[in-house]
Motif scaffolding. Sequence first.
Motif, short mmCIF file in Angstrom:
data_model
loop_
_atom_site.label_atom_id
_atom_site.label_comp_id
_atom_site.label_asym_id
_atom_site.label_seq_id
_atom_site.Cartn_x
_atom_site.Cartn_y
_atom_site.Cartn_z
N PRO A 313 0.82 -1.22 0.00
CA PRO A 313 0.00 0.00 0.00
C PRO A 313 0.85 1.27 0.00
CG PRO A 313 -0.83 -1.59 1.60
CD PRO A 313 0.48 -2.12 1.12
N ALA A 314 2.10 1.15 0.45
CA ALA A 314 2.98 2.32 0.50
C ALA A 314 3.29 2.86 -0.89
CB ALA A 314 4.28 1.97 1.23
N LEU A 315 3.21 2.03 -1.91
CA LEU A 315 3.50 2.49 -3.27
C LEU A 315 2.37 3.32 -3.86
CD1 LEU A 315 5.29 -0.60 -4.85
CD2 LEU A 315 6.28 1.38 -3.69
N GLN A 329 1.70 10.23 6.32
CA GLN A 329 2.59 9.91 7.42
C GLN A 329 1.94 8.91 8.37
OE1 GLN A 329 5.90 10.83 7.84
NE2 GLN A 329 5.68 9.19 9.37
N GLU A 330 0.65 9.11 8.65
CA GLU A 330 -0.06 8.16 9.51
C GLU A 330 -0.12 6.78 8.87
OE1 GLU A 330 -3.44 10.51 12.00
OE2 GLU A 330 -3.56 10.73 9.80
N LEU A 331 -0.33 6.74 7.56
CA LEU A 331 -0.32 5.45 6.85
C LEU A 331 1.05 4.80 6.96
CD1 LEU A 331 -1.59 3.35 4.93
CD2 LEU A 331 -0.84 4.80 3.03
N ASN A 332 2.09 5.59 6.74
CA ASN A 332 3.44 5.05 6.80
C ASN A 332 3.74 4.51 8.20
OD1 ASN A 332 6.18 4.87 5.37
ND2 ASN A 332 6.72 5.99 7.23
N ASP A 333 3.32 5.24 9.23
CA ASP A 333 3.56 4.77 10.60
C ASP A 333 2.83 3.45 10.86
OD1 ASP A 333 5.05 7.03 11.06
OD2 ASP A 333 3.44 8.12 12.07
N PHE A 334 1.63 3.30 10.31
CA PHE A 334 0.87 2.07 10.50
C PHE A 334 1.54 0.89 9.79
CE2 PHE A 334 -2.28 -1.02 9.08
CZ PHE A 334 -2.92 -1.33 10.29
N LEU A 335 2.02 1.13 8.57
CA LEU A 335 2.59 0.04 7.77
C LEU A 335 3.97 -0.39 8.28
CD1 LEU A 335 1.64 1.25 4.17
CD2 LEU A 335 0.57 -0.59 5.49
N PHE A 336 4.74 0.56 8.78
CA PHE A 336 6.12 0.25 9.12
C PHE A 336 6.43 0.51 10.59
CE2 PHE A 336 6.08 1.77 4.67
CZ PHE A 336 6.32 0.57 4.04
#
Length: 336
Positions: A313-315, A329-336
Amino acid sequence: MLYVTTRNRRDAYTAQRALRENRGPDGGMYLPFRAPSYPAEDWKELAAQPFGQRVAEIMNRLFGTRLTCWDVDVCIGRSPVEIVPLGHRTLVAELWHNVGRSYDHMARELAEQLLNEPNYQRGWLEIALRIAVLFGICGQLPTDEPADISVISGDFTAPISAYYARSWGLPIGNIICCCNENSGLWELLHHGQLRTDLTSIRTVLPEADVALPENLERLVFEAGGTAEVERYLEACRRGGTYAPSDAVLTNMNRGLRVSVVSSQRISQTISSVYRTHHYVLSPGTALAYAGLMDARARPGLSKNALILAEKSPALDAKFTADSLKISEQELNDFLF
């Protein structure tokens, strides 16, 4: 099996000559004259091996290489695929656990590092690598019962790879081909005709925006043989409509299902699955998920199902974050 292509409606004569000579129109890799076969006992033995060994076994059978589990592990990592349960007999196979965060990166590494082939997207080579990875994936499933498999069907590469793998003995049930507004495959399998002169409709999912599915001729061959392929290629050359006979159409539909999912539902599906399962789908995986749910709403599909997730999903962070109404940024924090 045979190697022909309809990419940009390649000249039919070239494709027919390639069919006769059993090679790619671009002079690419030969196909195996004899397809591997894995009866139930042989598959159980292979399934007990590590992921890398399963992939190496198939590549060795198809390309005459002598790869080991260690070769594959060094190339793409020991655990490049993660199986995630989503409930309701549904599993997601994340194929993006690598530095490129995509299946394409995995396949490119296998082609370049282990086969010395700089461009893996070349007809049979692309299909063969997908088959090898499918054998690797299915050995990680919690049961050896056949599972339906849901894939994006922009071109026909992913579905035909699963089709071949199933015929070789991999425990795959129905293959659910998930299209967006570019629904030529649905028109063919449900209405018995395919217009070959359509242009693609651009959507939020470029990998599904294909008007004339490349590698579809392989299914035509499996359903009707060489003469039927020539009819199909002639229709492509003229930009006309291809209409198989009832018998050929029946053969095409065996073990295949097609779902059409509008682009508007992609964002809704990402949001819904996150609320229900606290899991983030990429746009492509959301298409495959929604297509599977639609297929299950019709009679005949009750098996466990596997969804192939080919991109992190990060792509597609902006679209995914917007769908979830959060920041990137919130998505990135959730994924990683």
